[in-house]
Design an enzyme around this catalytic site. Structure first.
Site, PDB file in Angstrom:
ATOM      1  N   SER A 151       0.754  -0.991   0.133  1.00 64.17           N
ATOM      2  CA  SER A 151       0.163  -0.161  -0.163  1.00 64.17           C
ATOM      3  C   SER A 151       0.630   1.510   0.154  1.00 64.17           C
ATOM      4  O   SER A 151       1.806   1.288  -0.817  1.00 64.17           O
ATOM      5  CB  SER A 151      -1.005   0.084   1.306  1.00 64.17           C
ATOM      6  OG  SER A 151      -1.754   0.920   0.952  1.00 64.17           O
ATOM      7  N   ASP A 315      -8.611  -6.472  -4.366  1.00 60.97           N
ATOM      8  CA  ASP A 315      -7.772  -5.698  -3.841  1.00 60.97           C
ATOM      9  C   ASP A 315      -8.806  -4.454  -5.486  1.00 60.97           C
ATOM     10  O   ASP A 315      -8.001  -4.538  -6.239  1.00 60.97           O
ATOM     11  CB  ASP A 315      -6.675  -5.458  -4.434  1.00 60.97           C
ATOM     12  CG  ASP A 315      -6.586  -3.762  -3.615  1.00 60.97           C
ATOM     13  OD1 ASP A 315      -6.995  -2.682  -3.995  1.00 60.97           O
ATOM     14  OD2 ASP A 315      -4.812  -3.838  -3.035  1.00 60.97           O
ATOM     15  N   HIS A 348      -7.533  -5.141  -0.512  1.00 57.89           N
ATOM     16  CA  HIS A 348      -6.847  -4.354   0.139  1.00 57.89           C
ATOM     17  C   HIS A 348      -6.237  -5.277   1.118  1.00 57.89           C
ATOM     18  O   HIS A 348      -4.434  -5.175   1.034  1.00 57.89           O
ATOM     19  CB  HIS A 348      -6.924  -3.211  -0.344  1.00 57.89           C
ATOM     20  CG  HIS A 348      -5.239  -2.387  -0.017  1.00 57.89           C
ATOM     21  ND1 HIS A 348      -3.738  -2.606  -1.454  1.00 57.89           N
ATOM     22  CD2 HIS A 348      -5.072  -1.536   0.908  1.00 57.89           C
ATOM     23  CE1 HIS A 348      -3.243  -1.642  -0.330  1.00 57.89           C
ATOM     24  NE2 HIS A 348      -4.086  -1.027   1.109  1.00 57.89           N
TER      25      HIS A 348
END
Lengths: 377, 217
Positions: A151, A315, A348
Site C-alpha cells: 500500500s 483489491d 486490499h
C-alpha cells in the site's frame, strides 16, 4: 467522546539536528526517525531489508507495539523462518515522517517546546523516503538488499527505486500503484472532512484543549476500512447478519456496523488525527510519473534493481490493473520484473493477512535475489 | 484487468520426453551470458537452465498465473503476461534472444508477435508443431475431418491452437517479412533429428515439430 491523548511511549530513534529540507521548501530544524531492527547485519553490510509501513502502520513490524500491546502488524511475513527471514536478513522498519510513533510529525514538539500540530508542513512520499535514507546511512548501510512494502509502503518502495536506484538490490511493491487515483483521493477526503467536522478538532489545536477529535477520526477510519476489504470478504464475514435481533436506530443493527465501529474506536487510541491528515495528503499527492515528465518508465530509467510486483485479485483500492501499468512501465525501462496477482477474496488488506501464495512468492523472490547478490552463503 | 480474466487458452504441450529435448535444443542455440526473454516460460525450466548453466540473464513471461507464482516462488524472474499484449512495451534490442516455444500457433496475431520478438530481441527462437506432418495430411484426406493426433489433440471447436502452420508456411512468412533463418531443424515424434532435416520439403512431411532461430536481415 473524551479520550486521553495517545499513550506516551519511548521509541528507539535517531535524531538528525542538521536540518531536513522538505519537498515543499520548508526546512525542519531537526529530524527524528523512530525505528526498529530485527536480525543481524552481516559483515559485508549487504543483508539489510527495509520494510516500509502503510498509512496507519508503524515500526513495530514483528513485535508487540508498546502503545497497543498488540502483536506486530506483519509477524506472518517478518521473523525467524518467515518469508522475510530475520535469521538471514537484517530487517529495518522506520516510522514514516509525519507519523505519530516517534518520528517527527505533527505530534512532535518544535525546538521552542510547542507542538507542531497543523503547522507541520506538508510532506511527500519522497520526503518519507529521504528520511529513511538518513536512517539507513546512519546504520552504516550503503546499499539495501531489498526494500519491501504494501500500500503506501509500496509507494515508498517505488520512490526508493526511483530516487536511489543504486542503493537497493531488489524492490517489492505490494498492493500499490505509481499514483493515488481520484477515487482513492475521494475516500481520503471523506475521512479528512469527518475529522474537520468534529467539534473536538478545534482547528487542529485539540492538544491545547486537552481533547482529541475521536469521532471524526473514527469515522475516517471506518470509511477507509471499507476500502481495505472486498465486498466478498464483507459478505463472507458478516453478510446481513443482525447484531441483537430487532430493528434499532442508534445501536448497532448489523454485525458489519459493530465491526466498523470497533475498528474506528480502537484506531483513535493509537493514531493522531493531524498525522492522519498529513499522511493521507502525502499519499494523495504521490504521482511518480508526474515527477518524471508524465513518463513512468523515466522514473526507472537505467535501473538495475530486480522488481517483484504483487497485486491481489479482489483489491479495488490498488487494483491489479495499476500494478500491470507499473509492470509495463518497468518493462519499458527494461527492468528485471517479476509480477504475480494473488487470487484472494480478502481485498486490499490481503497483504497483511494469511496468504500462503503471496508468502511463498515473496520468500522465493528474496531467496532468488539473495543467490544472485551472493548473500547468506 | 479484462485481459487477465479471459479464459486462458492452453497451448499444445508436448509429451514430457519431448519437452526436455525441445528445451535442450533451444538452450543449445543460446550463447552464454545472453539476455533472454522466454515467452510462455511455463514452469521456468528453460530460464533456470540458462541461468544456472550458461550464466544468462533469463526472464520469463507466462500466461498461467499458477505457473507464474510457482516460478517466482522458485526464485525465477517471471511476470504474468502474454505474447500478444506484453511485448510492445519492451524497448528495441532489450534482449539478445527472445524465445517462443510451442506457442506461436496459439497466439492471436503470430505475425505481429514475430515482428515484436525481432524488435525487442536481436534473435528470435521459435518452435511450433508442424501442421504439414504426413499424419495430419492423411487424416484430413482420408476422413474429411479435422485431424486429431497426439499433437493436435483438441477438437476444432475448442482448440486454443487457432493459427496452425506448416514448416513451409513459416519459411514463407520469414521470407516475406525479411527474416534470416540462421538455423532450423525439424524433429520427428521421438524427438530425433533426422536425415531429412536439410530438406524443407521432406521435413514438412515427416517433421512433427520445427525449431527456428531467426534474425532480421
Amino acid at each position: 467522546m473524551d479520550l486521553p491523548d495517545l499513550p506516551e511511549a519511548e521509541h528507539q530513534n535517531v535524531r538528525f539536528a542538521d536540518g531536513f529540507v522538505l519537498d515543499c521548501g520548508t526546512t525542519l530544524p531537526e529530524l527524528t526517525v523512530a525505528y526498529r531492527t530485527y536480525g543481524t547485519l552481516d559483515a559485508a553490510r549487504a543483508n539489510a531489508v527495509l520494510v516500509c509501513h502503510a498509512l496507519t502502520g508503524d515500526q513495530y513490524v514483528a513485535e508487540p507495539s508498546p502503545v497497543t500491546g498488540k502483536e506486530g502488524w506483519w509477524t506472518q511475513v517478518v521473523g525467524p523462518g518467515r518469508p522475510v527471514d530475520t535469521d538471514r536478513y537484517f530487517v529495518i522498519c522506520a516510522n514514516v515522517l509525519g507519523g505519530c510513533m516517534g518520528s517527527t510529525g505533527p505530534r512532535s514538539l518544535r525546538p521552542d517546546g510547542s507542538r507542531w500540530g497543523t503547522d507541520f508542513p506538508p510532506v511527500t512520499i519522497r520526503d518519507m523516503v529521504r528520511a529513511q535514507k538518513r536512517l539507513v546511512e546512519h546504520l552504516g548501510i550503503e546499499r539495501l538488499f531489498a526494500v519491501i512494502g504494501g500500500s503506501m509502503g509500496g509507494m515508498q518502495v517505488l520512490e526508493w527505486a526511483s530516487t536511489y536506484p543504486d542503493a537497493l538490490f531488489a524492490a517489492v511493491p505490494i498492493a500499490a500503484a505509481s499514483h493515488h487515483s481520484a477515487q482513492n483521493i475521494a475516500f481520503h477526503e471523506v475521512g479528512r472532512q469527518a475529522i474537520f467536522a468534529d467539534p473536538e478538532y478545534h482547528g487542529g489545536r485539540y492538544h491545547e484543549h486537552g481533547t482529541i477529535p475521536a469521532r471524526g477520526l473514527a469515522v475516517a477510519r471506518m470509511a477507509a476500512h471499507i476500502t481495505y476489504l472486498s465486498e466478498e470478504a464483507l459478505a463472507r464475514k458478516f453478510g446481513r447478519r443482525l447484531q441483537n435481533g430487532g430493528l434499532s436506530i442508534f445501536g448497532d443493527m448489523f454485525q458489519v456496523e459493530s465491526y466498523l465501529r470497533h475498528q474506528g474506536s480502537t484506531f483513535v487510541r493509537r493514531f493522531d488525527a493531524n498525522s492522519y491528515l498529513t499522511i493521507t495528503r502525502a499519499m494523495d499527492y504521490f504521482d511518480l510519473a508526474a515527477d518524471h515528465g508524465d513518463d513512468l518508465a523515466a522514473a526507472f530509467a537505467g535501473t538495475r534493481a530486480r522488481f517483484c510486483v504483487v497485486s491481489f485479485s479482489s483489491d479495488w483500492l490498488f487494483p491489479t490493473r495499476e500494478s500491470r501499468a507499473l509492470v509495463r512501465a518497468l518493462n519499458r525501462a527494461a527492468a528485471n520484473v517479476s509480477f504475480v496477482e494473488i487470487p484472494t477474496d480478502k481485498g486490499h488488506d490481503a497483504f497483511l493477512l494469511d496468504e500462503p501464495d503471496f508468502h511463498r512468492t515473496l520468500a522465493g523472490f528474496l531467496a532468488g535475489c539473495a543467490e544472485r547478490a551472493g548473500i547468506g552463503r | 484487468m479484462n485481459e487477465i480474466s479471459r479464459p486462458t487458452p492452453e497451448p499444445i504441450k508436448f509429451v514430457a520426453k519431448n519437452m526436455r529435448l525441445d528445451l535442450r535444443l533451444i538452450a543449445e542455440m543460446i550463447e552464454p551470458g545472453s539476455r533472454v526473454l522466454d515467452i510462455g516460460s511455463g514452469d521456468g525450466s528453460l530460464i533456470e537452465t540458462l541461468f544456472r548453466t550458461k550464466g544468462c540473464d533469463a526472464r520469463g513471461i507466462e500466461i498461467d498465473m499458477a505457473e507464474v507464482t510457482r516460478s517466482v516462488a522458485h526464485g525465477l524472474p517471471v511476470m504474468h503476461g502474454d505474447a500478444d499484449h506484453d511485448l510492445a512495451e519492451y524497448p528495441d534490442g532489450a534482449f539478445d534472444f527472445v524465445v517462443l516455444s510451442r506457442t506461436l500457433q496459439a497466439v492471436e496475431r503470430p505475425r505481429e508477435v514475430l515482428r515484436q520478438m525481432l524488435r525487442i530481441g536481436t534473435r528470435a527462437i521459435v518452435s511450433f508443431p508442424n501442421f504439414g506432418h504426413w499424419l495430419v495430411r492423411w487424416q484430413l484426406l482420408s476422413t474429411g475431418r479435422m485431424p486429431m493426433t497426439s499433437v493436435w489433440s483438441r477438437a476444432w471447436y475448442e482448440t486454443p491452437n487457432i493459427h496452425p502452420c506448416t514448416i513451409r508456411d513459416f519459411m514463407a512468412l520469414c521470407e516475406q517479412d525479411g527474416y534470416v533463418i540462421e538455423l532450423w531443424l525439424a524433429v520427428d515424434e521421438a524427438g530425433q533429428r533426422s536425415p531429412w532435416r536439410r530438406s524443407p520439403g521432406l521435413a514438412n512431411v515427416f517433421g512433427e515439430q520445427a525449431l527456428f532461430r531467426l534474425r532480421k536481415a
